[in-house]
Design an enzyme around this catalytic site. Structure first.
Site, short mmCIF file in Angstrom:
data_model
loop_
_atom_site.label_atom_id
_atom_site.label_comp_id
_atom_site.label_asym_id
_atom_site.label_seq_id
_atom_site.Cartn_x
_atom_site.Cartn_y
_atom_site.Cartn_z
N ASP A 99 0.87 -1.17 0.00
CA ASP A 99 0.00 0.00 0.00
C ASP A 99 0.92 1.23 0.00
O ASP A 99 1.58 1.50 1.01
CB ASP A 99 -0.88 -0.04 1.27
CG ASP A 99 -1.79 1.15 1.38
OD1 ASP A 99 -1.58 2.16 0.66
OD2 ASP A 99 -2.73 1.09 2.20
N SER A 144 -1.55 13.80 -14.29
CA SER A 144 -2.81 13.85 -15.04
C SER A 144 -2.89 15.19 -15.77
O SER A 144 -2.19 16.15 -15.39
CB SER A 144 -3.97 13.75 -14.05
OG SER A 144 -5.19 14.09 -14.65
N TYR A 197 -8.46 15.53 -5.82
CA TYR A 197 -7.71 14.70 -6.78
C TYR A 197 -6.83 15.59 -7.66
O TYR A 197 -5.62 15.33 -7.81
CB TYR A 197 -8.68 13.89 -7.65
CG TYR A 197 -7.97 13.18 -8.79
CD1 TYR A 197 -7.14 12.09 -8.54
CD2 TYR A 197 -8.10 13.62 -10.11
CE1 TYR A 197 -6.47 11.45 -9.59
CE2 TYR A 197 -7.43 12.99 -11.16
CZ TYR A 197 -6.62 11.91 -10.88
OH TYR A 197 -5.95 11.28 -11.91
N ALA A 198 -7.43 16.64 -8.24
CA ALA A 198 -6.65 17.53 -9.12
C ALA A 198 -5.50 18.16 -8.34
O ALA A 198 -4.40 18.34 -8.89
CB ALA A 198 -7.56 18.60 -9.72
N ALA A 199 -5.73 18.46 -7.06
CA ALA A 199 -4.65 19.05 -6.25
C ALA A 199 -3.49 18.07 -6.08
O ALA A 199 -2.32 18.47 -6.13
CB ALA A 199 -5.19 19.46 -4.88
N LYS A 256 -2.62 15.83 -8.23
CA LYS A 256 -1.95 15.70 -9.53
C LYS A 256 -1.10 16.95 -9.82
O LYS A 256 -0.05 16.85 -10.43
CB LYS A 256 -3.00 15.47 -10.63
CG LYS A 256 -3.73 14.13 -10.45
CD LYS A 256 -2.84 12.95 -10.73
CE LYS A 256 -2.97 11.78 -9.84
NZ LYS A 256 -2.10 10.65 -10.18
N1 LIG Z 1 -7.82 6.70 -16.07
C1 LIG Z 1 -7.75 8.01 -16.19
O1 LIG Z 1 -8.66 8.65 -16.74
C2 LIG Z 1 -6.52 8.76 -15.69
C3 LIG Z 1 -6.30 10.04 -16.20
C4 LIG Z 1 -5.19 10.76 -15.74
C5 LIG Z 1 -4.33 10.20 -14.83
N2 LIG Z 1 -4.58 8.94 -14.35
C6 LIG Z 1 -3.64 8.40 -13.34
O2 LIG Z 1 -3.16 7.15 -13.79
C7 LIG Z 1 -2.77 6.36 -12.67
C8 LIG Z 1 -3.28 4.95 -12.86
O3 LIG Z 1 -4.69 4.96 -12.81
P1 LIG Z 1 -5.59 4.05 -13.76
O4 LIG Z 1 -6.33 4.94 -14.66
O5 LIG Z 1 -4.81 2.96 -14.32
O6 LIG Z 1 -6.67 3.52 -12.69
P2 LIG Z 1 -6.94 2.08 -12.07
O7 LIG Z 1 -7.28 1.11 -13.14
O8 LIG Z 1 -7.93 2.31 -10.99
O9 LIG Z 1 -5.52 1.65 -11.45
C9 LIG Z 1 -5.02 2.25 -10.27
C10 LIG Z 1 -3.90 1.38 -9.73
O10 LIG Z 1 -3.36 2.01 -8.56
C11 LIG Z 1 -3.32 1.07 -7.52
N3 LIG Z 1 -3.46 1.70 -6.22
C12 LIG Z 1 -4.42 2.55 -5.80
N4 LIG Z 1 -4.22 2.88 -4.52
C13 LIG Z 1 -3.10 2.23 -4.13
C14 LIG Z 1 -2.38 2.14 -2.91
N5 LIG Z 1 -2.76 2.81 -1.81
N6 LIG Z 1 -1.26 1.38 -2.87
C15 LIG Z 1 -0.84 0.68 -3.95
N7 LIG Z 1 -1.48 0.72 -5.13
C16 LIG Z 1 -2.61 1.48 -5.21
C17 LIG Z 1 -4.43 0.09 -7.81
O11 LIG Z 1 -4.13 -1.19 -7.25
P3 LIG Z 1 -4.78 -1.84 -5.92
O12 LIG Z 1 -6.18 -1.38 -5.80
O13 LIG Z 1 -4.64 -3.32 -6.17
O14 LIG Z 1 -3.90 -1.38 -4.81
C18 LIG Z 1 -4.37 0.00 -9.32
O15 LIG Z 1 -3.42 -0.95 -9.71
C19 LIG Z 1 -3.32 7.07 -11.43
O16 LIG Z 1 -2.28 7.75 -10.77
C20 LIG Z 1 -4.31 8.07 -12.00
O17 LIG Z 1 -4.44 9.22 -11.20
C21 LIG Z 1 -5.65 8.21 -14.77
#
Ligand SMILES: NC(=O)c1ccc[n+]([C@@H]2O[C@H](COP(=O)([O-])OP(=O)(O)OC[C@H]3O[C@@H](n4cnc5c(N)ncnc54)[C@H](OP(=O)(O)O)[C@@H]3O)[C@@H](O)[C@H]2O)c1
Length: 267
Positions: free
Chosen positions: A54, A138, A151-153, A155
């Site tokens: 985590d 992001s 969230y935006a903060a 990022k």
């Molecule tokens: N999808 C979008 O639209 C988008 C846009 C801009 C930026 N992002 C950024 O991209 C990154 C990846 O997100 P995603 O879109 O791939 O979403 P996702 O499918 O929900 O994946 C998020 C990943 O982060 C892990 N995670 C969350 N909290 C955690 C914690 N406390 N410790 C360890 N792992 C943790 C989750 O794994 P577990 O739950 O198994 O721990 C999961 O593997 C994020 O930083 C997000 O802010 C996403």
């Protein structure tokens, strides 16, 4: 090369693992859902290291890096990808929720970097760099979003940290890249809704999302040839620039978005 991916159990992190594994990288897959990581590792041939962790817990970040060093002896790229969003009005976000999102998205990033940099500094350079840190921020780093304020903060904080680190670590020959995706097809939005009683997703919003495969292809190019920032949907940079110059206009556009989300939650 050895690549550490936080948040490898789904979405961008999982897709990174799939594409990097195809290219022969040795991977460290970290997330809380260890069973998903083990499944993924088996699909990829079983040669990678899975760490249940985590990232909001500093000792877990240290453990990810320590296990990487024990198994592979180096870190070529550290991808700080783990993160989440929560749909909530900023003033209604509880102090606990605010602390938790910063603990995961911001502290989880810095704690991994803190543990990894001494190892990278001691490595001999390959293709000019001793190592690379990639921070998955992001497009929301450039503008606070209604119902997504905290969230935006987080990022924006990641972007700012990346800018400082990029200059501080250049003399050490450690590259720093920040990544700024727009909405992408992952578990992200379902999770963001599941953490509150509010909805955010409309069919129009869903239609705008990029595929994780496409975003990750661009991320891998930025690993092969490190650069300062990656904006997988480039035009958003111009929209943000306009918002920077004319914040009142950007507020009016955001007001439309706020009203849409409010209506969605009244229906
Ligand atoms: N999808 C979008 O639209 C988008 C846009 C801009 C930026 N992002 C950024 O991209 C990154 C990846 O997100 P995603 O879109 O791939 O979403 P996702 O499918 O929900 O994946 C998020 C990943 O982060 C892990 N995670 C969350 N909290 C955690 C914690 N406390 N410790 C360890 N792992 C943790 C989750 O794994 P577990 O739950 O198994 O721990 C999961 O593997 C994020 O930083 C997000 O802010 C996403």
């Amino acid at each position: 090369m050895v690549v550490v991916i936080s948040g490898a159990s789904s979405g961008l992190g999982r897709e990174l693992a799939v594409q990097l594994s195809r290219q022969g990288a040795h991977l460290v897959l970290a997330a809380r859902r260890l069973e998903l990581l083990d499944e993924l590792n088996a699909q990829l041939g079983g040669g990678h290291l899975c760490v249940g962790a985590d990232v909001s817990q500093p000792q877990d970040c240290v453990r990810i890096i320590k296990k990487t060093q024990e198994r592979f002896g180096r870190i070529d790229t550290l991808i700080c990808n783990a993160g989440y969003g929560q749909v909530e009005l900023t003033a209604s976000t509880s102090p606990e929720d605010l602390r938790q999102i910063f603990a995961t998205n911001v502290h989880g990033t810095v704690d991994l970097i803190h543990a990894a940099v001494p190892i990278m500094k001691a490595q001999s350079p390959q293709n000019r760099w001793r190592g690379q840190i990639m921070i998955v921020s992001s497009a929301a780093a450039g503008r606070g979003l209604p119902y997504f304020g905290p969230y935006a903060a987080t990022k924006a904080a990641q972007k700012s940290l990346a800018e400082a680190l990029r200059v501080e670590l250049k003399p050490e020959r450690i590259a720093v890249t920040s990544v700024h995706p727009i909405g992408t097809q992952t578990e992200f939005f379902n999770r963001a809704e599941s953490l509150s009683s509010l909805r955010l997703q409309t069919p129009q919003r869903k239609a705008w999302r990029q595929s994780a495969t496409k975003v990750v292809r661009k991320m891998i190019k930025a690993i092969e040839k490190p650069r300062a920032e990656l904006w997988p949907f480039y035009p958003v940079k111009f929209a943000l620039l306009l918002g920077f110059m004319f914040p009142g206009v950007a507020d009016r556009i955001m007001e439309t978005s706020r009203r849409q989300i409010q209506l969605l939650n009244q229906s």
